[in-house]
Design an enzyme around this catalytic site. Structure first.
Site, short mmCIF file in Angstrom:
data_model
loop_
_atom_site.label_atom_id
_atom_site.label_comp_id
_atom_site.label_asym_id
_atom_site.label_seq_id
_atom_site.Cartn_x
_atom_site.Cartn_y
_atom_site.Cartn_z
N PHE A 1 -1.40 3.78 3.99
CA PHE A 1 -1.86 4.79 2.94
C PHE A 1 -1.08 4.75 1.70
CE2 PHE A 1 -1.20 6.25 7.47
CZ PHE A 1 -2.60 6.90 7.60
N HIS A 2 -1.47 3.85 0.83
CA HIS A 2 -1.16 3.36 -0.47
C HIS A 2 -2.12 3.18 -1.43
CE1 HIS A 2 3.03 2.02 1.25
NE2 HIS A 2 2.91 3.37 1.56
#
Length: 565
Positions: free
Chosen positions: A474-475
């Site tokens: 989730f980056h």
């Protein structure tokens, strides 16, 4: 209906809330902050309790729940791409790991033309400005910033200490502070949590200071449709409120600042006519400015879990059982303590897998339970796991709007695992993780390897496991990158090339992804650029020392050698 403000900020996330708070410190400046999601409901344990971090990813109230196009190197999987929705943005739903990246990341940015003032020592004062660390300030940490940072305390889960010791026994350095002098090595991991055990989102840290100011207007459930232009100058936005189809117009006297994140910022620019000409024309969007880099250069971190059974009853497995959860919730709610008050990522590390990497290329998060990050597939026994992921993949993806409709998600493709380096790093990473997990420090706790399983040994077997089980960390970032080359979207102050009165300030403007979690750095970027917008002198450069590996070996001899396939 039209309103007028000095600045309009699109997105009340990690960057947008920081900007709104800093800009409205000047009483004569008016700001409109638009957020497509709702409030950060303080009584909703799903976002406020650190240990409940998996819950917001399971629904749509706080999560855009984007999906990628079929990823060609991952057996065509459509991969999850959760992003925060609501005041706080992704700081409202992230894992709360407070990691800043490696000093060499920022020094690397500063080697790019036009980004000379983005060195680590230029950025460090803004990391400190944003932070209040619970054990007090020092050369690396702040003592009176809006982001509350908690450090691991004595008496926490023994598995954290065993995993750090195992990393040291495997031949890697020990570090006392992953955000201090030396990131490389294994040690305790800080978290964005208040002293009362609540999530320290930017809604809590920043907006709580600013929301009562008369010069700040916050509108929630406001989905920005497009940026309005007069020639090449941004003059305002139109937005939709709730389910209404009626467009509300707001005008900006000075600037429109897009802080919608690495997925939505390029999509909004494209829908507004700023982006690659061929894409815009294919969608029948009038071209305001042909800017080919908008939505390109997309980067992310991919990770996977190695899970082990735990032979002593010390893991968090009992906390997954429903009959134990009311007591955990009550202790957290009334005392701000206990299992609920931590994200349970209290130990981690960064290593280099090969000598050609000048700084760490693999990150570890250790978790004293065996479960998927989104709370699914919990193992029905005591267990623990290591999250292992590569940090600076050469893979590059892209974001493309699919239509003019602001409610339609864009086309997202990361091209995960598209280079040979990706496969080499993950194979190395799995084998090195197994070596770490085999060290004597974990002997009292280590049972069988649950996942991938001891039978998965050859390159082909590892590759199959990676394709089937690797997940996003989730980056997403870098899709509106800073720089001066033909594919750069903004300059070193976030100003969109070829435009006036238009900035992008969020994780999308990173030119290269950093070594670690993105939230702290996204806040730092907004702190730094807010001084530019306000015409203030930058904070004085830090003189703190920082570690450079140089000729240091990747690792020493492990205490226990492990033979692997």
């Amino acid at each position: 209906m039209s309103q007028e403000f000095d600045y309009i900020i699109v997105g009340a996330g990690s960057a947008g809330n920081t900007l709104a708070t800093r800009l409205t410190e000047d009483a004569g400046v008016t700001v409109l902050l638009l957020e497509a999601g709702g409030p950060d409901y303080r009584f909703d344990f799903r976002t406020q309790m650190p240990a409940a971090l998996a819950f917001p990813l399971q629904g749509r109230r706080y999560n855009w729940a984007y999906e990628t196009d079929p990823e060609p190197y991952m057996d065509g999987r459509r991969m999850e791409c959760g992003r925060g929705k609501g005041l706080g943005g992704s700081s409202l739903i992230n894992g709360m790991c407070y990691i800043r990246g490696n000093a060499m990341d920022f020094d690397g940015w500063a080697e790019l033309p036009g980004l000379e003032d983005w060195t680590y020592l230029d950025c460090l004062p803004y990391f400190r400005k944003a932070e209040t660390r619970d054990i007090g300030p020092n050369d690396y940490h702040g003592g009176d910033g809006p982001v509350s940072v908690a450090t691991p305390k004595a008496g926490n889960n023994p598995l954290f200490h065993a995993m750090v010791e195992a990393g040291v026994q495997a031949g890697y350095p020990r570090t006392e502070d992953l955000n201090g002098y030396q990131q490389e090595g294994f040690g305790p991991m800080d978290r964005s949590v208040t002293k009362n055990g609540r999530r320290s989102s930017t809604a809590r840290g920043y907006l709580d200071q600013a929301k009562k100011r008369p010069n700040l207007t916050i509108v929630t459930h406001a989905l920005t449709d497009r940026v309005l232009f007069d020639g090449k100058r941004a003059v305002g936005v139109t937005y939709l409120v709730g389910d209404s189809e009626e467009r509300v117009e707001a005008r900006a006297r000075k600037e429109v600042i897009v802080s919608s994140g690495a997925i939505a910022s390029p999509q909004l620019l494209q829908r507004s006519g700023v982006g690659p000409r061929a894409l815009l024309e294919s969608l029948d969007i009038p071209v305001v400015h042909d800017l080919p880099g908008v939505g390109e250069n997309l980067q992310d971190h991919l990770e996977l879990y190695l899970q082990y059974a735990c032979t002593q009853p010390v893991s968090l497995y009992p906390s997954l059982l429903w009959w134990n959860q009311p007591a955990i919730g009550a202790e957290w709610l009334f005392n701000g303590t206990g299992i609920g008050a931590s994200n349970q990522f209290e130990a981690g590390g960064f290593i280099r897998t090969r000598p050609e990497f000048k700084w760490p290329n693999i990150q570890y998060h250790f978790l004293p339970v065996a479960i998927n990050y989104n709370g699914s597939n919990g193992v029905k026994e005591h267990g623990f796991q290591a999250h292992m992921g590569s940090m600076r993949s050469p893979a590059r993806g892209r974001i493309q709007a699919k239509s003019k409709d602001p409610r339609q998600h864009p086309s997202i493709l990361f091209n995960y695992m598209s280079t040979e380096q990706d496969w080499q790093e993950f194979r190395d990473g799995i084998r090195l993780t197994r070596e770490i997990m085999a060290q004597p420090a974990l002997d009292p706790y280590r049972g069988r390897e649950i996942s991938p399983g001891a039978h998965v040994q050859t390159d082909e077997e590892l590759d199959k496991f990676i394709r089937e089980h690797a997940e996003t960390a989730f980056h997403p970032s870098c899709s509106c990158k800073m720089g001066t080359d033909d594919m750069a979207v903004v300059d070193g102050e976030g100003r969109v090339h070829g435009m006036k009165g238009l900035r992008v300030v969020d994780a999308s403007i990173m030119p290269l992804i950093i070594t670690g979690n993105l939230n702290a750095t996204t806040i730092m970027i907004a702190e730094k650029i807010s001084d530019k917008i306000r015409g203030r002198k930058p904070l004085p450069r830090s003189t703190a020392k920082y570690y450079v590996a140089g000729d240091a070996p990747v690792k020493g001899k492990p205490m226990r050698e492990v033979k692997q396939g």
